[in-house]
Write a protein that holds these residues in place. Structure first.
Motif, short mmCIF file in Angstrom:
data_model
loop_
_atom_site.label_atom_id
_atom_site.label_comp_id
_atom_site.label_asym_id
_atom_site.label_seq_id
_atom_site.Cartn_x
_atom_site.Cartn_y
_atom_site.Cartn_z
N VAL A 34 0.83 -1.20 0.00
CA VAL A 34 0.00 0.00 0.00
C VAL A 34 0.87 1.25 0.00
CG1 VAL A 34 -1.70 1.34 1.30
CG2 VAL A 34 -1.90 -1.16 1.18
N VAL A 35 0.55 2.18 -0.89
CA VAL A 35 1.18 3.51 -0.90
C VAL A 35 0.23 4.48 -0.19
CG1 VAL A 35 2.12 5.37 -2.29
CG2 VAL A 35 2.36 3.00 -3.06
N PHE A 36 0.69 5.02 0.91
CA PHE A 36 -0.10 5.93 1.74
C PHE A 36 0.28 7.36 1.35
CE2 PHE A 36 -0.67 7.20 6.55
CZ PHE A 36 -1.70 8.06 6.20
N VAL A 37 -0.66 8.08 0.72
CA VAL A 37 -0.41 9.41 0.18
C VAL A 37 -1.13 10.45 1.03
CG1 VAL A 37 -0.56 10.90 -1.85
CG2 VAL A 37 -0.29 8.43 -2.14
N TYR A 38 -0.41 11.50 1.42
CA TYR A 38 -1.05 12.57 2.20
C TYR A 38 -0.35 13.89 1.94
CZ TYR A 38 2.66 11.24 5.55
OH TYR A 38 3.87 10.93 6.14
N GLY A 39 -0.84 14.93 2.59
CA GLY A 39 -0.38 16.29 2.30
C GLY A 39 0.78 16.75 3.12
N THR A 40 0.69 17.97 3.60
CA THR A 40 1.85 18.62 4.21
C THR A 40 1.93 18.47 5.73
OG1 THR A 40 0.60 20.70 4.21
CG2 THR A 40 2.08 20.30 2.36
N GLY A 41 1.14 17.56 6.30
CA GLY A 41 1.37 17.23 7.70
C GLY A 41 0.24 17.44 8.66
N SER A 42 -0.88 18.03 8.21
CA SER A 42 -1.97 18.31 9.16
C SER A 42 -2.54 17.03 9.75
CB SER A 42 -3.08 19.12 8.48
OG SER A 42 -3.65 18.39 7.41
N ILE A 43 -2.53 15.94 9.00
CA ILE A 43 -3.11 14.70 9.55
C ILE A 43 -2.24 14.12 10.67
CG2 ILE A 43 -4.32 14.16 7.40
CD1 ILE A 43 -2.23 11.91 6.97
N LYS A 44 -0.99 14.55 10.73
CA LYS A 44 -0.15 14.11 11.86
C LYS A 44 -0.46 14.91 13.12
CE LYS A 44 3.72 12.17 9.27
NZ LYS A 44 5.18 12.19 9.00
N LYS A 45 -0.96 16.12 12.93
CA LYS A 45 -1.29 16.96 14.08
C LYS A 45 -2.65 16.61 14.68
CE LYS A 45 1.34 20.85 12.17
NZ LYS A 45 1.25 22.22 11.60
N ASN A 46 -3.60 16.21 13.83
CA ASN A 46 -4.95 15.97 14.33
C ASN A 46 -5.23 14.50 14.66
OD1 ASN A 46 -5.43 14.75 11.79
ND2 ASN A 46 -6.29 16.63 10.93
N GLY A 47 -4.24 13.64 14.49
CA GLY A 47 -4.38 12.25 14.90
C GLY A 47 -4.87 11.29 13.84
N TYR A 49 -3.48 10.55 10.99
CA TYR A 49 -2.35 9.74 10.52
C TYR A 49 -2.15 8.50 11.40
CZ TYR A 49 2.53 8.43 9.61
OH TYR A 49 3.68 7.72 9.32
N ASP A 50 -2.13 8.69 12.71
CA ASP A 50 -1.92 7.57 13.62
C ASP A 50 -3.03 6.53 13.49
OD1 ASP A 50 0.41 8.69 14.60
OD2 ASP A 50 -0.60 9.72 16.25
N ASP A 51 -4.26 7.01 13.32
CA ASP A 51 -5.39 6.08 13.17
C ASP A 51 -5.25 5.26 11.88
OD1 ASP A 51 -6.49 7.04 15.51
OD2 ASP A 51 -7.87 8.44 14.51
N ILE A 52 -4.83 5.92 10.80
CA ILE A 52 -4.69 5.21 9.52
C ILE A 52 -3.55 4.19 9.60
CG2 ILE A 52 -4.14 5.48 7.07
CD1 ILE A 52 -6.84 6.64 7.66
N ILE A 53 -2.41 4.61 10.14
CA ILE A 53 -1.28 3.70 10.25
C ILE A 53 -1.65 2.47 11.08
CG2 ILE A 53 0.98 3.42 11.39
CD1 ILE A 53 1.27 4.69 8.70
N LYS A 54 -2.37 2.67 12.15
CA LYS A 54 -2.79 1.55 13.00
C LYS A 54 -3.64 0.56 12.21
CE LYS A 54 -5.32 0.44 17.25
NZ LYS A 54 -6.14 0.98 18.36
N ILE A 55 -4.58 1.07 11.44
CA ILE A 55 -5.44 0.19 10.65
C ILE A 55 -4.63 -0.53 9.57
CG2 ILE A 55 -7.37 0.17 9.01
CD1 ILE A 55 -8.54 2.55 10.62
N LEU A 56 -3.72 0.18 8.92
CA LEU A 56 -2.89 -0.46 7.90
C LEU A 56 -2.03 -1.58 8.49
CD1 LEU A 56 -1.75 2.70 5.90
CD2 LEU A 56 -3.17 0.84 5.01
N LYS A 57 -1.45 -1.34 9.64
CA LYS A 57 -0.61 -2.37 10.28
C LYS A 57 -1.44 -3.55 10.75
CE LYS A 57 3.25 0.60 11.66
NZ LYS A 57 4.02 1.19 12.78
N GLU A 58 -2.60 -3.26 11.32
CA GLU A 58 -3.48 -4.35 11.75
C GLU A 58 -3.98 -5.18 10.56
OE1 GLU A 58 -6.50 -2.30 13.92
OE2 GLU A 58 -5.37 -2.30 15.82
N SER A 59 -3.98 -4.58 9.39
CA SER A 59 -4.39 -5.28 8.16
C SER A 59 -3.21 -5.97 7.50
CB SER A 59 -5.03 -4.27 7.20
OG SER A 59 -6.16 -3.65 7.77
#
Length: 389
Positions: A34-47, A49-59
């Motif tokens: 999976v290629v995880f594409v995102y922008g300039t970092g706001s999803i790391k500030k609002n959480g 990113y962490d939620d997506i990474i957790k789901i990807l790893k659990e999958s």
């Protein structure tokens, strides 16, 4: 409905506060890389990113990231993404962000396995892909473009100052699914929120201001515009109003998933003018549209007077009593201008950095569309842009 058409939209939507819970089941349908594409970092500030990474790893997915996709994705960024995706043997692209991230991911999906130069093939010659297309899914964090449920992609070439969109014909390029959680949009700055709101509104206008037949699509468009107007005023006063933000998000999707374009011609010249301004200035997309819209619509109004009269009455509740058709139409555009000022969008291109000396160059970068009430000549593009200063 005088036109002949077919309609198919294969994108599956998950809407609501718990919509991200569906990501795990969707990921099971695709390969491991999976290629995880995102922008300039706001999803790391609002959480997010962490939620997506957790789901990807659990999958049990093998993850590589393409970060830093800018608001106007560039050819250079696309080339960088192609190399990353090829090295990862990408099976699936997960786009998390706004329309620019979704647009970029669609361009990536048709370019990774392409043997030709993507800019020339897709954005200069407007050809369709003849290679394997990598499937994509979207998690939307900003609304406006409608990219979450269509096959369009806009890329900027900074060397030539061209910003060009390609509405691909192949349904395989559409996202396989999109997750729409209105809560994800609430951390956006007001500037980005109202820019997206105007983008939604103008998408509807581009499809509405064309054709003369009694078309169901136009009735749907009027309802969508009224919803945007109402919800935008609520959201500007209270950006955390969930109902308003959810209505804006849902309207954005239906404004550009091709439904309201069916059975009629469409215009899109405002987008061509706005994209030319955006390619020249790198300004926010929705603001480039708002900056040129009023001058354009006032210029073409005499050529589509009946529709502008209808727009005034049905969308803006202008009373027609004792007025000429032209007076009614002008009053509708004035009501639109008042609304634009109330929500806080930009209404002239000088505020985006454009000067009088830039006008002719921007006009030359503006593509010509012929589906609306007036096909603009070069001189007419110069006039509209000059009137937008």
């Amino acid at each position: 409905m005088l036109g002949n058409f077919s309609y198919c939209n294969p994108t599956k939507l998950y809407f609501g506060e718990n919509s991200l819970s569906n990501l795990s089941d969707e990921l099971k349908k695709y390969g491991d890389n999976v290629v995880f594409v995102y922008g300039t970092g706001s999803i790391k500030k609002n959480g997010i990113y962490d939620d997506i990474i957790k789901i990807l790893k659990e999958s049990n997915k093998n993850i590589t990231e393409i970060e830093g996709v800018m608001p106007n994705p560039t050819v250079e960024k696309l080339y960088e993404g192609i190399e990353i995706a090829r090295n990862h043997n990408a099976d699936f692209i997960l786009a998390v962000g706004g329309g620019s991230v979704c647009d970029f991911s669609k361009a990536l999906s048709v370019s990774v396995n392409c043997n030709e130069e993507p800019w020339e093939k897709y954005f200069v010659r407007f050809e369709e892909p003849d290679c394997e297309i990598i499937p994509i899914g979207c998690v939307l964090t900003m609304v406006g473009t409608g990219s979450e449920m269509n096959a369009g992609s806009v890329i900027t070439n900074q060397n030539t100052k061209e910003k060009i969109g390609h509405a691909f014909a192949d349904e395989k390029i559409m996202p396989k699914f999109t997750i729409l959680n209105p809560r994800f949009t609430m951390t956006l700055p007001k500037y980005q929120m109202v820019s997206g709101i105007y983008d939604i509104f103008n998408h509807i206008c581009e499809q509405y201001f064309s054709g003369t037949d009694d078309n169901t699509s136009d009735y749907i468009s009027e309802a969508l515009m009224k919803s945007v107007i109402h919800s935008s005023l609520v959201a500007v006063k209270n950006p955390n109003d969930y109902e308003a933000r959810s209505n804006i998000m849902w309207t954005a999707t239906w404004a550009l998933n091709t439904l309201i374009a069916k059975g009629k011609t469409t215009d899109w010249e405002v987008h061509m003018l706005g994209q030319a301004v955006g390619g020249y200035t790198n300004a926010t997309h929705g603001m480039t549209l708002s900056a040129v819209s009023l001058a354009y619509y006032r210029y073409i109004m005499p050529y589509g007077l009946d529709k502008f009269k209808r727009f005034a009455i049905n969308v803006w509740s202008v009373s027609p009593q004792g007025k000429t058709d032209e007076q009614i139409a002008k009053e509708g555009l004035l009501a639109m201008e008042i609304w634009m000022n109330e929500i806080g969008v930009i209404t002239n291109i000088s505020d985006l950095g454009v000067t009088k000396d830039d006008i002719e160059n921007i006009a030359d970068l503006t593509l010509t569309m012929d589906g609306g009430y007036k096909t603009l000549s070069r001189d007419e593009k110069i006039k509209v842009l000059s009137d937008s200063l």
